[in-house]
Enzyme design. Structure first.
Site, short mmCIF file in Angstrom:
data_model
loop_
_atom_site.label_atom_id
_atom_site.label_comp_id
_atom_site.label_asym_id
_atom_site.label_seq_id
_atom_site.Cartn_x
_atom_site.Cartn_y
_atom_site.Cartn_z
N PRO A 90 58.47 82.35 -79.98
CA PRO A 90 58.47 82.61 -78.07
C PRO A 90 57.07 82.06 -78.56
O PRO A 90 56.02 83.34 -78.56
CB PRO A 90 58.77 83.62 -78.08
CG PRO A 90 59.10 84.95 -79.00
CD PRO A 90 59.09 84.03 -81.16
N MET A 91 56.41 81.35 -78.08
CA MET A 91 55.19 80.89 -77.39
C MET A 91 55.31 80.12 -76.33
O MET A 91 56.45 79.23 -75.62
CB MET A 91 54.34 79.79 -78.82
CG MET A 91 54.14 80.78 -80.29
SD MET A 91 53.48 79.15 -80.95
CE MET A 91 55.43 77.99 -81.35
N CYS A 208 53.88 91.29 -76.39
CA CYS A 208 52.17 90.32 -75.30
C CYS A 208 51.77 91.35 -74.93
O CYS A 208 52.15 91.46 -74.14
CB CYS A 208 53.09 89.72 -74.41
SG CYS A 208 51.91 88.35 -73.59
N LYS A 247 61.12 92.15 -79.88
CA LYS A 247 59.58 91.88 -80.69
C LYS A 247 58.34 92.51 -80.27
O LYS A 247 58.46 92.31 -79.57
CB LYS A 247 59.17 90.04 -80.74
CG LYS A 247 57.95 89.79 -81.16
CD LYS A 247 58.44 87.91 -80.87
CE LYS A 247 56.91 87.93 -82.49
NZ LYS A 247 55.87 87.68 -82.10
N HIS A 277 55.01 91.97 -85.61
CA HIS A 277 53.88 91.39 -85.10
C HIS A 277 52.80 91.74 -86.02
O HIS A 277 52.16 93.38 -85.86
CB HIS A 277 53.67 90.87 -83.97
CG HIS A 277 52.16 89.83 -84.08
ND1 HIS A 277 52.26 88.43 -84.76
CD2 HIS A 277 51.14 90.16 -83.62
CE1 HIS A 277 50.51 87.92 -85.01
NE2 HIS A 277 50.29 88.46 -83.87
N ARG A 337 51.61 80.43 -84.44
CA ARG A 337 50.19 78.89 -84.35
C ARG A 337 50.82 78.67 -86.04
O ARG A 337 50.33 77.28 -86.03
CB ARG A 337 49.17 79.57 -84.51
CG ARG A 337 48.84 80.39 -83.10
CD ARG A 337 47.28 80.64 -83.03
NE ARG A 337 47.14 82.52 -83.57
CZ ARG A 337 48.27 83.28 -83.36
NH1 ARG A 337 48.28 82.87 -81.57
NH2 ARG A 337 48.28 84.34 -83.34
#
Length: 593
Positions: A90-91, A208, A247, A277, A337
C-alpha cells in the site's frame, strides 16, 4: 518514424476481452488467474452481477469461482491468500488501479489499495462504471461544501464527484486487499462493512509514521497502544467474514521481542496475517532496512504461530527476495519503492535458473556461496547486486517500458493526471532509495526524459507524448472504434486486434488517448494543483526552505494556537537533523496554516 499520437478513448471487442481474460500476459510459471466462466457472460454482465451481495447461500453465478471466502474459515482463506505471495504494498497516491493492474500483469499475486482513512469511505456511493468495467466508490459532489463544489466544476476530471476507490473485478478478484487507516474499532468496522464484498481481505495500517496518520491515532500510533490496536482487529475479525491482517513495523532496532509480543497480541485478537516492515519509527528510507532484526522477528513468530507472516523493506532484486525468504522462513514478501523502480521485479523466473550459468545467468555460484557461508545480512544488502537475480537480471524488463505501460494503464482507467504524474516522477527518481544501493540504480532513459520534462506535463496526453506511448489497454465490451487524430496527425481507423508484444508481456494495443484538457480552459486550476508536486520533485531542498519560511511567518499571526506553534517548531528541528552520511534524517510535512 514514430506512430502518430491519437486522441480518443479505445475499447476492445467482446472476443478480445475474452481472449485477454484467458491469457497469462507474463508467460511466467505462476498463473494466478481464476478458472474461466463457461457461460459466455460479458464483462458488463459480470459487473452487474457483482452489485448483488454474495454469500455461500447466494453464490455468484457469473463471476469466476472464488472458494476462499465462501467455503473456508477466515484463517484458511488467509493462508490460501498469503502463502507464497508477492504483494504490491500500500503506497499513498501510488497503489491505485493503474499500478495495481500493472503489478498483477507482471506477476504480483496480491495488490493492496493505498491507505484510506476510515471516515473517507463513509460518504461514498458504490457505482458500476460500465464504460471502464470497474466498481467505483464515489464521493458525490453534492456532499461537498459549496466552495469545494465550485472548484470541482472547473476541474476536467471527475466533475460529478471524487473517486476514492476504483476496482477492476475482472482483474483483481481474489487478489485485492483493502487497507485502511483507523484508530477506533467502530470506525474500522463501519468502513470495512462498506467495502468488504469487493475485497479479498481487510488490512489495518499500523506502521505509517506520517503526521496525518499518527495525529489521528492511526498508523504507527497504534504500535504504542496495543490495547486499542487489538480492539480494532478483534472488532473486524468478529464481524467481517474475510481475512483480517495488519501491517506493522519493527518496534525496536535490535531487540525482536517487542515486535514479536505486539504481533502475537494481534494474532490472539483475530489477525489472520501479519506484514512486518523492517524499519522502526524514525528511520528514513535512505537508511537500510534492519534485516537482521526482521529475520529474528519472523523466525520466532513462525515457531509459535501458524498465521502467514509477510516481510517488507528494501527488496530491490530477486536475490534480495530469495535470501530474505530463505533466512526468515516468511510466507511472502511485499514490494513498495522497489516496485516503483521496476514493477517487473515481480517476475520470478526459475527458482534456481535451472542451473543455467550462461553469461546472462552467471554468478549463481556467488549466491550459493552466500547461502553456505551465511554472509551477514548487512553485507549481503550492500554487495550482492549482480547475476541472474541482480540489478541487471534478464528477468527484468526495461524501466522505460514499465513507465510507458503505467501511463497506458492510467489512460485505460482514466487516472487523475496529477496523480499519474506524481507516480511517474517517483518511478524516475531514487531520492528515497537506500544510500548504498543508489549507485546500482540506473536512472538513464533511451528517450532522454527527465523529471523536469514530467513536471511540465498537465494532462495524460502530455505524459503520453513525453514518453512516446504507442499503445492503449482495451476497455470491456465494445466494438472497434474510429480513432480521430488531432493537430498534424491524420485520421486513422483502428481495429481491435491484439498486437503481439513479446518484449513487454503486457496487453498492448496500438495508440492512445483522449485526455487533452488544457490548463487555459479551466481557469488555471490545473496549473495550481500541479505546482506543489513540481517543486517537491524539482528542488526538494528549496521546497523545504520555503515551507520553513512559511512556518516562521505564521508565528506573527494569532491564527495558530500555542500547541500548533510548538509542533511546528518541533518539526523544524527534526528537519534540521543531519545523519553521518549527510542526508536529512527527517522530512516531515509541516502543518498547513
Amino acid at each position: 518514424d514514430k506512430v502518430p499520437l491519437l486522441h480518443s478513448s479505445f475499447r476492445s471487442s467482446r472476443q478480445t476481452m475474452a481472449n485477454l481474460s484467458n491469457t497469462n500476459p507474463n508467460g511466467g510459471d505462476h498463473d494466478h488467474d481464476h478458472d474461466n466462466n463457461d457461460g459466455g457472460s460479458t464483462a458488463i454482465d459480470l459487473l452487474r452481477d457483482s452489485l448483488s451481495p454474495q454469500s455461500q447461500q447466494n453464490p455468484s453465478t457469473l463471476l469466476p469461482k472464488a472458494p476462499l471466502f465462501y467455503q473456508q474459515s477466515q484463517q484458511e482463506a488467509a493462508t490460501s491468500l498469503f502463502t507464497d505471495s508477492e504483494i504490491l504494498a500500500p503506497m499513498v497516491r501510488a497503489s491505485t488501479t493503474p499500478l495495481r493492474i500493472l503489478a498483477l500483469s507482471h506477476g504480483a499475486s496480491l495488490v493492496y489499495s493505498e491507505e484510506m482513512v476510515d471516515r473517507s469511505i463513509f460518504p461514498t456511493e458504490r457505482v458500476l462504471n460500465e464504460s471502464l468495467g470497474t466498481i467505483d466508490y464515489v464521493h458525490p459532489k453534492h456532499k461537498f461544501s459549496l466552495k469545494v463544489q465550485k472548484r470541482m466544476e472547473k476541474e476536467p476530471d471527475n466533475p460529478d464527484g471524487k473517486i476514492l476507490l476504483r476496482i477492476d473485478p475482472l482483474k483483481e478478484r481474489g487478489k485485492f486487499v483493502y487497507q485502511m487507516g483507523t484508530g477506533e474499532g467502530h470506525l474500522a468496522l463501519e468502513a470495512a462493512e462498506k467495502v468488504y464484498r469487493d475485497a479479498d481481505g481487510i488490512d489495518v495500517n499500523m506502521g505509517c509514521p506520517k503526521k496525518f496518520s499518527v495525529s489521528g491515532g492511526m498508523g504507527s500510533a497504534l504500535l504504542s497502544d496495543p490495547k486499542r490496536a487489538c480492539d480494532i482487529i478483534s472488532t473486524l475479525s468478529r464481524n467481517i467474514p474475510k481475512p483480517i491482517s495488519a501491517k506493522i513495523r519493527l518496534l525496536d532496532d535490535t531487540d525482536p521481542r517487542p515486535t514479536i509480543e505486539f504481533a502475537k497480541s494481534l494474532i490472539a485478537s483475530g489477525a489472520t496475517a501479519i506484514a512486518v516492515h523492517g524499519r522502526i519509527v524514525g528511520d528514513e528510507s535512505h537508511i537500510p532496512a534492519r534485516w537482521e532484526t526482521l529475520v529474528e522477528v519472523v523466525r520466532q513468530l513462525k515457531q509459535s504461530e501458524s498465521v502467514p507472516v509477510i516481510v517488507n523493506g528494501d527488496l530491490y532484486t530477486r536475490a534480495d527476495i530469495n535470501e530474505l525468504k530463505r533466512r526468515s522462513g516468511c510466507d511472502g514478501i511485499m514490494l513498495a519503492r522497489p516496485a516503483l523502480y521496476n514493477v517487473s521485479l515481480f517476475r520470478r523466473g526459475d527458482v534456481r535458473n535451472n542451473g543455467n550459468n550462461s553469461k546472462n545467468g552467471a554468478n549463481n555460484q556467488q549466491i550459493d556461496s552466500a547461502f553456505e557461508n551465511e554472509v551477514p545480512l548487512s553485507k549481503f544488502q550492500s554487495q550482492y547486486h549482480e547475476g541472474y537475480y541482480g540489478y541487471n537480471s534478464p528477468l527484468l524488463l526495461p524501466r522505460s517500458t514499465m513507465i510507458q505501460e503505467y501511463i497506458a494503464q492510467c489512460v485505460r482507467y482514466k487516472a487523475h493526471p496529477k496523480n499519474a504524474k506524481y507516480v511517474v516522477c517517483e518511478m524516475m527518481n531514487i531520492r528515497r532509495a537506500p544510500t548504498e544501493r543508489a549507485p546500482f540504480l540506473n536512472m538513464n532513459y533511451p528517450g532522454g526524459q527527465t523529471i523536469a520534462d514530467i513536471c511540465k506535463c498537465r494532462t495524460l496526453d502530455d505524459l503520453v507524448k513525453v514518453w512516446d506511448v504507442r499503445w492503449i489497454i482495451p476497455m470491456p465490451d465494445a466494438s472497434a472504434v474510429t480513432e480521430i487524430g488531432s493537430g498534424d496527425t491524420k485520421d486513422i481507423q483502428i481495429t481491435c486486434d491484439v498486437v503481439d508484444s513479446n518484449s513487454t508481456g503486457a496487453e498492448i494495443f496500438t495508440t492512445p488517448c483522449n485526455n487533452s484538457n488544457s490548463d487555459h480552459d479551466n481557469g488555471g486550476v490545473l496549473e495550481d494543483i500541479h505546482n506543489y508536486d513540481d517543486r517537491y520533485f524539482l528542488d526538494p531542498d528549496k521546497f523545504r526552505k520555503e515551507r520553513s519560511e512559511a512556518v516562521d511567518a505564521a508565528f506573527s499571526s494569532t491564527a495558530w494556537t500555542k500547541s500548533q506553534k510548538s509542533e511546528a517548531l518541533r518539526v523544524q528541528e527534526d528537519e534540521k537533523k543531519i545523519d553521518d552520511k549527510g542526508h536529512m534524517a527527517k522530512r516531515k510535512k509541516l502543518m498547513n496554516d
